[in-house]
Design a protein around this motif. Structure first.
Motif, mmCIF file in Angstrom:
data_model
loop_
_atom_site.group_PDB
_atom_site.id
_atom_site.type_symbol
_atom_site.label_atom_id
_atom_site.label_comp_id
_atom_site.label_asym_id
_atom_site.label_seq_id
_atom_site.Cartn_x
_atom_site.Cartn_y
_atom_site.Cartn_z
ATOM 1 N N THR A 163 0.833 -1.200 0.000
ATOM 2 C CA THR A 163 0.000 0.000 0.000
ATOM 3 C C THR A 163 0.866 1.248 0.000
ATOM 4 N N VAL A 164 0.698 2.033 -1.057
ATOM 5 C CA VAL A 164 1.386 3.317 -1.149
ATOM 6 C C VAL A 164 0.594 4.290 -0.288
ATOM 7 N N VAL A 165 1.230 4.750 0.766
ATOM 8 C CA VAL A 165 0.578 5.663 1.696
ATOM 9 C C VAL A 165 0.771 7.090 1.181
ATOM 10 N N VAL A 166 -0.337 7.782 1.021
ATOM 11 C CA VAL A 166 -0.312 9.136 0.484
ATOM 12 C C VAL A 166 -0.099 10.115 1.626
ATOM 13 N N ASN A 167 0.968 10.895 1.522
ATOM 14 C CA ASN A 167 1.238 11.945 2.498
ATOM 15 C C ASN A 167 1.098 13.283 1.780
ATOM 16 N N PRO A 168 -0.003 13.998 2.016
ATOM 17 C CA PRO A 168 -0.231 15.254 1.296
ATOM 18 C C PRO A 168 0.797 16.342 1.620
ATOM 19 N N ASN A 169 1.560 16.149 2.694
ATOM 20 C CA ASN A 169 2.572 17.141 3.077
ATOM 21 C C ASN A 169 3.925 16.899 2.417
ATOM 22 N N LYS A 170 4.044 15.829 1.650
ATOM 23 C CA LYS A 170 5.306 15.485 1.001
ATOM 24 C C LYS A 170 5.170 15.576 -0.509
ATOM 25 N N GLN A 171 6.145 16.194 -1.138
ATOM 26 C CA GLN A 171 6.209 16.203 -2.598
ATOM 27 C C GLN A 171 7.223 15.147 -2.999
ATOM 28 N N GLY A 172 6.750 14.094 -3.637
ATOM 29 C CA GLY A 172 7.630 12.997 -4.002
ATOM 30 C C GLY A 172 8.258 13.184 -5.366
ATOM 31 N N MET A 173 9.229 12.341 -5.656
ATOM 32 C CA MET A 173 9.817 12.301 -6.991
ATOM 33 C C MET A 173 8.793 11.756 -7.975
ATOM 34 N N PHE A 174 8.005 10.768 -7.513
ATOM 35 C CA PHE A 174 7.010 10.109 -8.342
ATOM 36 C C PHE A 174 5.615 10.387 -7.805
ATOM 37 N N THR A 175 4.646 10.457 -8.709
ATOM 38 C CA THR A 175 3.259 10.547 -8.277
ATOM 39 C C THR A 175 2.865 9.200 -7.681
ATOM 40 N N VAL A 176 1.754 9.182 -6.988
ATOM 41 C CA VAL A 176 1.268 7.928 -6.416
ATOM 42 C C VAL A 176 0.983 6.925 -7.536
ATOM 43 N N ASP A 177 0.373 7.374 -8.626
ATOM 44 C CA ASP A 177 0.091 6.467 -9.746
ATOM 45 C C ASP A 177 1.376 5.892 -10.334
ATOM 46 N N PRO A 199 15.302 -2.797 -12.142
ATOM 47 C CA PRO A 199 15.602 -2.157 -13.436
ATOM 48 C C PRO A 199 14.583 -1.113 -13.889
ATOM 49 N N ASP A 200 13.283 -1.419 -13.795
ATOM 50 C CA ASP A 200 12.268 -0.450 -14.221
ATOM 51 C C ASP A 200 12.315 0.815 -13.370
ATOM 52 N N VAL A 201 12.550 0.645 -12.093
ATOM 53 C CA VAL A 201 12.599 1.793 -11.184
ATOM 54 C C VAL A 201 13.854 2.613 -11.462
ATOM 55 N N PHE A 202 14.976 1.955 -11.694
ATOM 56 C CA PHE A 202 16.210 2.676 -12.022
ATOM 57 C C PHE A 202 16.004 3.530 -13.269
ATOM 58 N N ALA A 203 15.420 2.947 -14.306
ATOM 59 C CA ALA A 203 15.181 3.691 -15.549
ATOM 60 C C ALA A 203 14.272 4.889 -15.292
ATOM 61 N N ALA A 204 13.249 4.709 -14.476
ATOM 62 C CA ALA A 204 12.324 5.795 -14.163
ATOM 63 C C ALA A 204 13.015 6.901 -13.365
ATOM 64 N N VAL A 205 13.848 6.518 -12.401
ATOM 65 C CA VAL A 205 14.594 7.510 -11.616
ATOM 66 C C VAL A 205 15.508 8.319 -12.537
ATOM 67 N N MET A 206 16.185 7.642 -13.438
ATOM 68 C CA MET A 206 17.091 8.347 -14.358
ATOM 69 C C MET A 206 16.322 9.316 -15.258
ATOM 70 N N ARG A 207 15.135 8.912 -15.712
ATOM 71 C CA ARG A 207 14.314 9.821 -16.524
ATOM 72 C C ARG A 207 13.921 11.052 -15.716
ATOM 73 N N LYS A 208 13.548 10.856 -14.465
ATOM 74 C CA LYS A 208 13.167 11.987 -13.607
ATOM 75 C C LYS A 208 14.358 12.908 -13.367
ATOM 76 N N VAL A 209 15.501 12.316 -13.043
ATOM 77 C CA VAL A 209 16.707 13.108 -12.762
ATOM 78 C C VAL A 209 17.127 13.901 -13.999
ATOM 79 N N ASN A 210 16.936 13.305 -15.170
ATOM 80 C CA ASN A 210 17.332 13.971 -16.416
ATOM 81 C C ASN A 210 16.254 14.904 -16.958
ATOM 82 N N GLY A 211 15.183 15.093 -16.178
ATOM 83 C CA GLY A 211 14.194 16.086 -16.546
ATOM 84 C C GLY A 211 13.075 15.636 -17.457
ATOM 85 N N GLU A 212 13.008 14.351 -17.734
ATOM 86 C CA GLU A 212 11.909 13.863 -18.548
ATOM 87 C C GLU A 212 10.656 13.810 -17.674
ATOM 88 N N LEU A 213 9.508 14.068 -18.247
ATOM 89 C CA LEU A 213 8.298 14.258 -17.470
ATOM 90 C C LEU A 213 7.620 12.985 -17.006
#
Length: 162
Positions: free
Chosen positions: A34-48, A146-160
């Motif tokens: 269960t992904v716990v939603v914390n409205p006070n935190k801005q995450g790297m990834f959306t809940v979805d 692997p999928d998470v690493f690729a997603a982190v790299m996309r976020k770090v490199n500014g891809e939406l």
């Protein structure tokens, strides 16, 4: 049927998280990550995005499903008929932090918390540290699926999108 809840923010979902989910899946008929939603935190990834990444990372575990919740976890657990929560521990510091919550959950809703020691090779890994190291150009590939690493790299490199 035995069901366990594995809660967290999972931003991002690490190999340490995967290790705990895998161990829980071997012990319960069903595990709800269960992904716990914390409205006070801005995450790297959306809940979805987190749900999608966890789902793909755990696709080989047929008794694992992924959900989200905002509010008291014990309310979610009551709604779903779940009485066991599984929490991974990296160190005694985690234990000291988790015990009061486990005791409160038992008082509020008769929820038992099962603590599982994480893989020692990931004892130093946290989602926050992974994000910080990745943003500063460090190699976080050994700590992420692997999928998470690729997603982190996309976020770090500014891809939406992941």
């Amino acid at each position: 049927m035995s069901i366990a809840l594995c809660p967290g923010s999972f931003d991002p979902f690490t190999l340490g998280h995967r290790f705990v989910v895998e161990r829980a899946a071997a012990r319960f008929d069903e595990v709800v990550v269960t992904v716990v939603v914390n409205p006070n935190k801005q995450g790297m990834f959306t809940v979805d995005e987190r749900i999608d990444l966890i789902s793909s990372t755990c696709a080989d575990l047929p008794n694992v499903r992924v959900d989200r919740w905002r509010g008291l976890l014990v309310d979610y657990m009551r709604n779903e008929g779940i009485t066991t929560m599984v929490k991974g521990l990296r160190s005694t510091v985690d234990f000291e932090y988790e015990v009061p919550m486990a005791q409160m959950n038992r008082e509020l809703a008769d929820v038992e918390t099962l603590f599982l020691w994480g893989d020692p090779k990931f004892a130093h890994v946290s989602s926050s540290l992974v994000k910080e190291v990745a943003k500063l150009g460090g190699d976080v590939e050994p700590f992420l699926p692997p999928d998470v690493f690729a997603a982190v790299m996309r976020k770090v490199n500014g891809e939406l999108s992941v």
